[in-house]
Structure formats: structure tokens, C-alpha cells
Design a protein around this motif. Structure first.
Motif, PDB file in Angstrom:
ATOM      1  N   LEU A  39      17.741  24.272 -18.797  1.00 34.86           N
ATOM      2  CA  LEU A  39      18.033  25.437 -17.971  1.00 34.86           C
ATOM      3  C   LEU A  39      19.365  25.249 -17.244  1.00 34.86           C
ATOM      4  O   LEU A  39      20.219  26.140 -17.241  1.00 34.86           O
ATOM      5  N   SER A  42      22.332  25.425 -19.739  1.00 40.72           N
ATOM      6  CA  SER A  42      22.664  26.802 -20.116  1.00 40.72           C
ATOM      7  C   SER A  42      23.483  27.485 -19.030  1.00 40.72           C
ATOM      8  O   SER A  42      24.479  28.155 -19.321  1.00 40.72           O
ATOM      9  N   ALA A  43      23.074  27.314 -17.776  1.00 47.33           N
ATOM     10  CA  ALA A  43      23.812  27.919 -16.660  1.00 47.33           C
ATOM     11  C   ALA A  43      25.224  27.341 -16.573  1.00 47.33           C
ATOM     12  O   ALA A  43      26.186  28.071 -16.321  1.00 47.33           O
ATOM     13  N   GLU A  46      27.397  28.734 -19.541  1.00 47.78           N
ATOM     14  CA  GLU A  46      27.706  30.148 -19.291  1.00 47.78           C
ATOM     15  C   GLU A  46      28.745  30.312 -18.187  1.00 47.78           C
ATOM     16  O   GLU A  46      29.469  31.302 -18.165  1.00 47.78           O
ATOM     17  N   CYS A 113      24.587  32.068 -11.947  1.00 47.41           N
ATOM     18  CA  CYS A 113      23.820  31.886 -13.194  1.00 47.41           C
ATOM     19  C   CYS A 113      22.576  31.042 -12.947  1.00 47.41           C
ATOM     20  O   CYS A 113      21.507  31.336 -13.479  1.00 47.41           O
ATOM     21  N   ALA A 117      18.704  32.093 -13.445  1.00 48.16           N
ATOM     22  CA  ALA A 117      17.850  31.306 -14.336  1.00 48.16           C
ATOM     23  C   ALA A 117      16.627  30.772 -13.605  1.00 48.16           C
ATOM     24  O   ALA A 117      15.525  30.752 -14.158  1.00 48.16           O
ATOM     25  N   ALA A 121      12.865  31.639 -14.523  1.00 48.16           N
ATOM     26  CA  ALA A 121      11.932  30.551 -14.840  1.00 48.16           C
ATOM     27  C   ALA A 121      10.712  30.601 -13.932  1.00 48.16           C
ATOM     28  O   ALA A 121       9.600  30.344 -14.374  1.00 48.16           O
TER      29      ALA A 121
END
Length: 181
Positions: A39, A42-43, A46, A113, A117, A121
Motif C-alpha cells: 500500500l 503504491s502511494a 503514484e 495518496c 489509500a 484500506a
């Protein structure tokens, strides 16, 4: 960062090597579960931190590193001798200031971000029933066995040891969210 005449004068008086250096934001996060690290990763990606990655140690320790590559390191003088012009130094300062502004924008994007997220989640964590495969951690740290002499047959039970997962394998995202706020 603002370059002024006094800094140029100080640079002229330097007797050693002088380097103009900018290093971007770096963050290392110890994660309890691989999905938490994913997680975060990914943030980070991005947000523009393209050099980010996840490392899993031998003991199951999961570390997510948020890193970028937009650094700058330029020598200005060598043994007290100025190697570049004042005009070039002003140019480098402008470049470094631009990198600093970009760094700040990436940090802000990462925060936004990550916040999105974490909220997503949290809402999906309430949905799956307990005991599903999704709830089990990917890596479980186990105690090391005592070494047994070669040829001897012994199990962990013979030594009074039991291989168990760590006590607290819950998600660490709530702690990270509290730190970031």
C-alpha cells in the motif's frame, strides 16, 4: 535557498573542497505485513518517488523505502580554488531550488495518496470475514531452533521450544496515519 554576495565571498575564502548538494526526501517504514508495504509502495510510486522499494529481511522484517532520484551534487571548488563561474553557481542554485520545490510537491502528493489509500484500506478491512486467507500475514517470524549435534535426532519439542508466530501481527497502518497527521 537564496544565493547572495556574502556566500560568494565565503566560497572565495574556502581553503578546501566545496560541493553544492541537494538530497531529496527519504523515508523508511518498518511494516508488519507485506500488504501494508505494498500500500505504501503504491502511494509512493503514484507520488513520483520512483526509486521506492520493499525489502524483506531473513527474519521476515519488511521495510518499505520511499526514495527519489532527483538529487544534485556538484563540486564548486578544489583545494580552495574556485572551479566554476559565479554565473554557473547562480544557475546551479536555481536548479537546486527547483528540485527543492519538486521535492515538496512530491511529499504533499505522497501524503494525499497515502491518506486516500489508508481510508480505502480501512473501509475494505471491515468487509472480509475473519479467518480468510487474506487476513493471514505473508511472513511469520519464528524462533530459531537450537542447533543439534550432527547425527542426533531431536525436534523442537525435545528442547522445550515451540515455533510460534509473533504475538502482534495486526496492521501498522493506524500508527503510521497517526504519525503523518
Amino acid at each position: 535557498m537564496l544565493w547572495c554576495v556574502s556566500q560568494m565571498t565565503a566560497l572565495g575564502r574556502a581553503t578546501g573542497d566545496v560541493v553544492l548538494k541537494f538530497e531529496p526526501f527519504v523515508l523508511h517504514v518498518l511494516c508488519r505485513e507485506l500488504r501494508d508495504a505494498q500500500l505504501l509502495h503504491s502511494a509512493a510510486i503514484e507520488s513520483g518517488f520512483r526509486n521506492s522499494g520493499i525489502t524483506v529481511g531473513r527474519g521476515g522484517k519488511i521495510v518499505m523505502a520511499v526514495r527519489s532520484t532527483h538529487c544534485l551534487e556538484v563540486p564548486l571548488s578544489r583545494q580552495g580554488k574556485l572551479m566554476v563561474s559565479e554565473e554557473y553557481i547562480e544557475f546551479l542554485v536555481d536548479v537546486a531550488n527547483g528540485k527543492m520545490e519538486e521535492n515538496s510537491r512530491r511529499i504533499d502528493r505522497f501524503y494525499r495518496c497515502l491518506e486516500l489509500a489508508l481510508n480505502a484500506a480501512a473501509s475494505t478491512n471491515n468487509a472480509p470475514p475473519e479467518g480468510t486467507e487474506e487476513d493471514r500475514p505473508v511472513y511469520v517470524r519464528r524462533r530459531r531452533r537450537r542447533t543439534v549435534p550432527r547425527g542426533a535426532r531431536a525436534s523442537a519439542e525435545d528442547h522445550g521450544e515451540e515455533l510460534e508466530p509473533e504475538d502482534d501481527t495486526g496492521s501498522s497502518l493506524g500508527i503510521l496515519a497517526a504519525v503523518l497527521v
